[in-house]
Write a protein that holds these residues in place. Structure first.
Motif, short mmCIF file in Angstrom:
data_model
loop_
_atom_site.label_atom_id
_atom_site.label_comp_id
_atom_site.label_asym_id
_atom_site.label_seq_id
_atom_site.Cartn_x
_atom_site.Cartn_y
_atom_site.Cartn_z
N ARG A 20 0.85 -1.18 0.00
CA ARG A 20 0.00 0.00 0.00
C ARG A 20 0.89 1.23 0.00
N SER A 21 0.57 2.15 -0.84
CA SER A 21 1.36 3.37 -0.92
C SER A 21 0.83 4.38 0.09
N ASN A 22 1.72 5.17 0.65
CA ASN A 22 1.29 6.23 1.56
C ASN A 22 1.19 7.57 0.84
N VAL A 23 1.36 7.57 -0.47
CA VAL A 23 1.25 8.79 -1.25
C VAL A 23 -0.13 8.83 -1.88
N THR A 24 -0.86 9.91 -1.61
CA THR A 24 -2.20 10.04 -2.19
C THR A 24 -2.10 10.73 -3.54
N PRO A 25 -2.85 10.27 -4.51
CA PRO A 25 -2.82 10.92 -5.82
C PRO A 25 -3.50 12.29 -5.75
N PRO A 26 -3.14 13.17 -6.65
CA PRO A 26 -3.77 14.51 -6.63
C PRO A 26 -5.25 14.39 -6.99
N PRO A 27 -6.07 15.30 -6.51
CA PRO A 27 -7.50 15.24 -6.83
C PRO A 27 -7.71 15.51 -8.32
N PRO A 28 -8.76 14.94 -8.91
CA PRO A 28 -8.99 15.16 -10.33
C PRO A 28 -9.32 16.63 -10.61
N GLU A 29 -8.89 17.09 -11.78
CA GLU A 29 -9.11 18.47 -12.15
C GLU A 29 -10.58 18.70 -12.47
N ARG A 30 -11.12 19.82 -12.02
CA ARG A 30 -12.51 20.13 -12.33
C ARG A 30 -12.61 20.58 -13.78
N SER A 32 -13.81 22.70 -16.87
CA SER A 32 -14.20 24.10 -17.02
C SER A 32 -15.57 24.18 -17.68
N VAL A 33 -16.16 25.37 -17.63
CA VAL A 33 -17.49 25.58 -18.20
C VAL A 33 -17.46 25.36 -19.71
N SER A 34 -16.39 25.80 -20.35
CA SER A 34 -16.31 25.64 -21.81
C SER A 34 -16.18 24.17 -22.20
N ARG A 35 -15.48 23.38 -21.38
CA ARG A 35 -15.34 21.95 -21.67
C ARG A 35 -16.69 21.23 -21.50
N ILE A 36 -17.44 21.58 -20.45
CA ILE A 36 -18.75 20.98 -20.24
C ILE A 36 -19.70 21.38 -21.37
N ALA A 37 -19.66 22.65 -21.76
CA ALA A 37 -20.51 23.12 -22.86
C ALA A 37 -20.15 22.41 -24.17
N GLY A 38 -18.86 22.19 -24.38
CA GLY A 38 -18.43 21.49 -25.59
C GLY A 38 -18.91 20.05 -25.62
N ARG A 39 -18.90 19.39 -24.46
CA ARG A 39 -19.41 18.01 -24.40
C ARG A 39 -20.90 17.97 -24.69
N TRP A 40 -21.64 18.93 -24.10
CA TRP A 40 -23.09 18.99 -24.36
C TRP A 40 -23.36 19.25 -25.83
N LEU A 41 -22.61 20.17 -26.42
CA LEU A 41 -22.82 20.50 -27.84
C LEU A 41 -22.51 19.30 -28.73
N LEU A 42 -21.47 18.57 -28.42
CA LEU A 42 -21.14 17.38 -29.19
C LEU A 42 -22.24 16.33 -29.05
N GLY A 43 -22.73 16.12 -27.84
CA GLY A 43 -23.81 15.17 -27.62
C GLY A 43 -25.08 15.57 -28.36
N LEU A 44 -25.44 16.85 -28.29
CA LEU A 44 -26.63 17.31 -29.00
C LEU A 44 -26.47 17.18 -30.51
N THR A 45 -25.28 17.41 -31.01
CA THR A 45 -25.04 17.27 -32.45
C THR A 45 -25.21 15.83 -32.90
N ILE A 46 -24.70 14.90 -32.10
CA ILE A 46 -24.83 13.49 -32.45
C ILE A 46 -26.29 13.05 -32.40
N VAL A 47 -27.01 13.47 -31.36
CA VAL A 47 -28.43 13.10 -31.24
C VAL A 47 -29.23 13.73 -32.37
N ALA A 48 -28.95 14.99 -32.70
CA ALA A 48 -29.67 15.65 -33.79
C ALA A 48 -29.39 14.97 -35.13
#
Length: 78
Positions: A20-30, A32-48
């Protein structure tokens, strides 16, 4: 068939599961709003695109009975 019991030449590999390692990994990066919007836009484009292809393709797959009756009426009048 007889199996011989021999010591494992690489004992540290057998012990690696217990390590077992005693080193904790860094927390995942949050994201950004533009990345979330881009994912939504890509999903909507595929569904459309899928819905659009279904709407355009459905009339081509349906059988038109009115054109067959018009042809048969025209051939009967001759």
């Amino acid at each position: 068939m007889l199996r011989r019991r021999e010591p494992v030449p690489f004992a540290f590999l057998a012990e690696a599961d217990r390590f077992r390692s005693n080193v904790t990994p860094p927390p995942p990066e949050r994201s950004s709003v533009s990345r979330i919007a881009g994912r939504w836009l890509l999903g909507l484009t595929i569904v459309a695109g899928l819905v659009g292809s279904l709407v355009i393709g459905t009339p081509a797959l349906s059988v038109d009975h009115s054109s067959q009756t018009q042809q048969s009426q025209a051939s009967q009048s001759r």
